[in-house]
Design an enzyme around this catalytic site. Structure first.
Site, short mmCIF file in Angstrom:
data_model
loop_
_atom_site.label_atom_id
_atom_site.label_comp_id
_atom_site.label_asym_id
_atom_site.label_seq_id
_atom_site.Cartn_x
_atom_site.Cartn_y
_atom_site.Cartn_z
CB SER A 6 -1.01 0.00 1.11
OG SER A 6 -1.76 0.93 1.27
CG ASP A 56 -2.77 -0.41 -2.63
OD1 ASP A 56 -2.74 0.48 -2.21
OD2 ASP A 56 -3.29 -1.45 -2.52
CG ASP A 69 -2.78 4.09 -1.78
OD1 ASP A 69 -3.34 3.82 -2.67
OD2 ASP A 69 -2.85 3.24 -0.70
CG ASP A 93 -6.16 0.81 -1.11
OD1 ASP A 93 -5.42 1.61 -0.93
OD2 ASP A 93 -6.21 -0.29 -0.61
#
Length: 449
Positions: free
Chosen positions: A101, A245, A243, A247
């Site tokens: 993340s 990834d 961010d 999400d």
């Protein structure tokens, strides 16, 4: 919460259980076994962000999955919400995302989705954890003669982009909107600039040259400083920071001010209520949300429910209560009428649609919520004992809460993905919140660092 799983998947950053290739092989075995298809071959979708360790862990996961006679479908570099979508679309048995993340490149972790694209419940996580930590787990695949195969999903990004385009329900396109996107050198580096351009916006993209080590480095949702400057200098209507990834979303208004997830949630809640789209008149956030969000929702006549920290807990509360809107201050926004998990690009589209439909700048829309002064300090720790057992901490908290006289609060919790203790204080003034926050952080630093 178990030894392996944090608030956002298998941590892979803890000293006790680092995310190694051997660990990934075991996780692959566990997912293949626990999500085994009953009437057909088990299918597991795998996606990843741009970290240098992604390829290694992907191959390790494939080895574990195929050793159990299951098939792995590789989506390549794809945002986490894209993997959730593809998992459900292809009717796979499970989906896996290789990502840590918003963490630095040297960390990595694994997020797991069920066949419907939802993150796992605690019970299912415990089942996977038991299998992974079982020293005899490797023996499960030895009797399986028919090993699995690996297939590439060559159209995963195209299908995900089409899904995002189809999520446009408020306006026809984004023509006339100037956007600057910060892709954090992460999983959105290709998709985000193209999707917003294809929707008609004028787009300038930052941090779109991942090298495996620059993901989240001085950019993205955790570090929007460059984006803020570029929005103002280029007279853009909005800045979107994702961010690693994809999400999470943090937005920048046209004046350069940063909007937290709480503020984005408030803007969306107001619009959805006005249009009759806020099912059951509910919004779900976490205990980390700014108190100002609760005040704003109350003024709008909206019921506010709070969950534990972690977007999967927000989703669970939304499903239980029947809510369609929820999120976290950190930028996870869930539109359950459209997707099963937090999606930064979907959130960006919804937010810009509201701006265009209302013909108002973001700086005006955000006034629906007043952010109470809040201080947050992250303290690196060597261990994570129960907060209540840390010497001198409880009496200090009690004294601070007494001093605040009901006009603020104290919240202390450990990060679910890093060796960090988060100290948060809200109060009537910036000076007070910072003073008390640092006072508590010093105690934790002395005792645990």
């Amino acid at each position: 919460m178990g030894k392996l799983f944090g608030t956002d998947g298998i941590r892979g950053v803890a000293d006790e259980y680092p995310m190694t290739a051997e660990m990934a092989v075991s996780i692959g075995r566990a997912v293949a076994k626990i999500f085994k298809g009953k009437e057909r071959e088990t299918k597991v979708v795998i996606g990843k962000d741009t970290r240098i360790s992604g390829d290694m862990l992907e191959h390790a996961l494939v080895s574990g999955i195929c050793s159990m006679g299951s098939d792995a479908y590789l989506a390549g570099i794809l945002p986490t919400p894209g993997v959730a979508f593809i998992t459900a679309l292809r009717k796979a048995d499970a989906g896996i995302v290789i990502s840590a993340s918003h963490n630095p490149f040297y960390d990595n972790g694994i997020k797991i989705f069920n066949n419907n694209g939802f993150k796992l419940a605690d019970k299912k996580e415990a089942e996977i954890e038991t299998f992974v930590l079982d020293k005899n787990s490797a023996a499960f695949g030895r009797s399986i003669q028919d090993k699995g195969c690996t297939y590439d999903i060559n159209d995963a990004d195209t299908r995900y982009k089409n899904f995002l385009k189809e999520s446009m329900t408020i306006v026809d396109d984004l023509t006339g909107i100037k956007i600057i996107v910060d892709c954090s050198n992460g999983a959105t580096y290709k998709i985000a600039p193209s999707i917003f351009a294809e929707l008609g916006a004028v787009v300038e993209a930052l941090f779109t040259n991942p090298d495996g080590k620059n993901i989240n480095h001085r950019c993205g949702s955790e570090h929007p400083e460059v984006l803020k400057q570029m929005v103002v200098e280029n007279q853009a209507d909005i800045g979107l920071a994702f961010d690693g990834d994809g999400d999470r979303l943090i937005a920048i208004d046209e004046t350069g001010d940063v909007l937290s997830g709480d503020q984005i949630l408030a803007v969306c809640a107001k619009y959805m209520k006005q249009k009759g789209h806020l099912k059951r008149n509910l919004v779900v956030s976490t205990i980390m949300s700014n108190t100002g969000l609760g005040i704003a929702l109350k003024q709008m006549g909206i019921t506010h429910l709070m969950s534990n920290v972690g977007d999967r807990y927000v989703v669970q509360e939304m499903i239980t209560s029947g809510a369609v809107l929820g999120g976290e201050a950190s930028g996870h926004m869930i539109f359950l009428d459209r997707h099963t998990t937090g999606d930064g690009m979907l959130t960006g589209i919804r937010l810009i649609e509201i701006m265009k439909h209302e013909a108002k700048p973001l700086s005006e829309l955000k006034n629906v919520m007043t952010v109470l002064p809040q201080a947050l300090v992250n303290v690196e720790v060597r261990q994570k004992p129960d907060i209540e057992t840390i010497p001198d901490l409880s009496p200090t908290i009690q004294q601070i809460e007494k001093n605040l006289q009901g006009k603020g609060r104290v919240l202390i919790r450990y990060s679910g993905t890093q060796p960090i203790c988060r100290v948060m204080v809200e109060g009537p003034s910036i000076e007070e919140t910072q003073k008390y926050c640092h006072q508590l952080a010093d105690i934790i630093r002395y005792r645990l660092s």
